[in-house]
Write an enzyme that holds these catalytic residues in place. Structure first.
Site, mmCIF file in Angstrom:
data_model
loop_
_atom_site.group_PDB
_atom_site.id
_atom_site.type_symbol
_atom_site.label_atom_id
_atom_site.label_comp_id
_atom_site.label_asym_id
_atom_site.label_seq_id
_atom_site.Cartn_x
_atom_site.Cartn_y
_atom_site.Cartn_z
ATOM 1 N N SER A 128 0.837 -1.200 0.000
ATOM 2 C CA SER A 128 0.000 0.000 0.000
ATOM 3 C C SER A 128 0.879 1.260 0.000
ATOM 4 C CB SER A 128 -0.948 -0.059 1.200
ATOM 5 O OG SER A 128 -1.965 0.884 1.048
ATOM 6 N N ASP A 271 -8.406 -6.173 -5.444
ATOM 7 C CA ASP A 271 -8.068 -4.897 -4.775
ATOM 8 C C ASP A 271 -8.868 -3.748 -5.411
ATOM 9 O OD1 ASP A 271 -6.837 -2.679 -3.591
ATOM 10 O OD2 ASP A 271 -4.843 -3.571 -3.661
ATOM 11 N N HIS A 304 -7.969 -5.280 -0.969
ATOM 12 C CA HIS A 304 -6.676 -4.646 -0.662
ATOM 13 C C HIS A 304 -5.962 -5.268 0.547
ATOM 14 C CE1 HIS A 304 -3.793 -1.380 -0.535
ATOM 15 N NE2 HIS A 304 -4.128 -1.104 0.709
HETATM 16 N N1 LIG Z 1 -5.463 -1.905 6.541
HETATM 17 C C1 LIG Z 1 -4.085 -1.545 6.531
HETATM 18 C C2 LIG Z 1 -3.591 -1.274 5.157
HETATM 19 C C3 LIG Z 1 -4.136 -0.045 4.519
HETATM 20 O O1 LIG Z 1 -3.475 0.156 3.309
HETATM 21 C C4 LIG Z 1 -3.785 -0.435 7.489
HETATM 22 O O2 LIG Z 1 -4.680 0.029 8.161
HETATM 23 O O3 LIG Z 1 -2.636 -0.035 7.605
#
Ligand SMILES: N[C@@H](CCO)C(=O)O
Length: 322
Positions: A128, A271, A304
């Site tokens: 991410s 995603d 994702h």
């Molecule tokens: N759910 C994860 C990844 C978000 O990209 C977070 O809260 O860091």
């Protein structure tokens, strides 16, 4: 030997952001796991939106992937993780988040690497926004790493991602329960309709007289509210929104052609945030410019967040690198 450092801080001095804001000093904290620095190949792990430098150990967020005898074996590698300045984990916050973009963090991380006298990394791995920062680092310093492993991310935020970050901003600014409400919306981007259907099947919470999906979302909102700060959320959202290695720079082709690392793109078929089709397009473009590029996909209904859930698939996809 197992070495698990506590967070250590270094000071980045006289830093001017891309937008022209000057900071006489910025705190950059990090943790090192596994083999001691300078005794083994080094893997830099860039954390995602609400992550931090505590990659493994108690409260570690990537214990499934990294550790003794795990895919990234801490018996063989030194694992380094910086805290993105302002993530709050080291007690430091940044109030003026709009001063920063993803590339500023990449520049700060590169300064950190230079400070630690690390000449070359074996791999930079990130999911991410952490993967976006990894892209930015590699575009700035094409020789910095042997492997760039970009998971559930891309070299740019798309209009769709920018739009969702904009809604996150609106919630963070306008809601009376900003962290909780923003997290509830974000969970809809991190998962998928299929994931919810499989998990909840339209079931209800008898006591609360609400749908279980609602109860689950409220739970995630409250949970984040307890462990995260508003200024950190605004900062991280700003960084996610501003990933773009080409901003005020060269074309993607010109930048990518210079990158010396083997580039491993790992997308997730479901995603909704960094779509598989965007990742495939990046791969197709890269293939024309470079030899050592791979694209692999995690197959999951979860969207994702699958990069944190489908660790067995991730283990498989990474085993040839580590
Ligand atoms: N759910 C994860 C990844 C978000 O990209 C977070 O809260 O860091």
């Amino acid at each position: 030997m197992k070495l698990e450092n506590k967070p250590t801080s270094i000071t980045i001095q006289n830093f001017t952001t891309e937008s022209g804001a000057f900071y006489a000093s910025l705190n950059l904290s990090f943790q090192v796991f596994g083999r001691a620095l300078h005794t083994a190949p080094l893997v830099l792990v860039n954390h995602a939106l609400t992550g931090n430098s505590q990659v493994i150990g108690e409260n570690g967020w990537w214990n499934d992937l990294i550790g003794e005898n795990k895919t990234i074996n801490t018996a063989d590698y030194t694992v380094l993780a910086f805290n993105i300045p302002g993530n709050g984990f080291d007690g430091c916050v940044i109030e003026k988040h709009l001063n920063f973009n993803a590339r500023d963090i990449a520049r700060i991380f590169i300064e950190g690497i230079q400070f630690l006298k690390i000449k070359q990394l074996y791999a930079i791995i990130g999911g991410s926004v952490g993967g976006g920062i990894a892209w930015e680092m590699t575009a700035l310093e094409p020789k910095i790493t042997q492997h760039l492993i970009a998971i559930a991310t891309d070299w740019k935020a798309t209009d769709w991602l920018i739009a969702n970050c904009f809604l996150q901003e609106q919630i963070l600014h306008n809601s009376s329960r900003p962290i909780e409400d923003a997290r509830i919306h974000a969970m809809l981007c991190y998962r998928t309709p299929e994931s919810f259907a499989a998990k909840f099947q339209r079931s209800t919470h008898q006591e609360l007289a609400i749908f279980n999906v609602e109860s689950w979302l409220l739970h995630h909102g409250k949970k984040l509210q307890k462990r995260f700060q508003l200024s950190s959320y605004k900062m991280m959202n700003q960084l996610l929104k501003t990933i773009d290695i080409t901003r005020n720079s060269n074309s993607f082709d010109a930048l990518a052609a210079k990158i010396e690392a083997d580039i491993h793109i790992i997308g997730i078929n479901s995603d909704l945030f960094f779509t598989a089709s965007e990742n495939e397009a990046t791969y197709e473009q890269l293939k024309k410019l470079k030899n050592k590029v791979t694209y692999q996909e995690i197959v999951s209904i979860h969207g994702h967040d699958a990069f944190l859930i489908e660790y067995k698939q991730l283990d498989n996809l990474l085993k040839d690198i580590f």
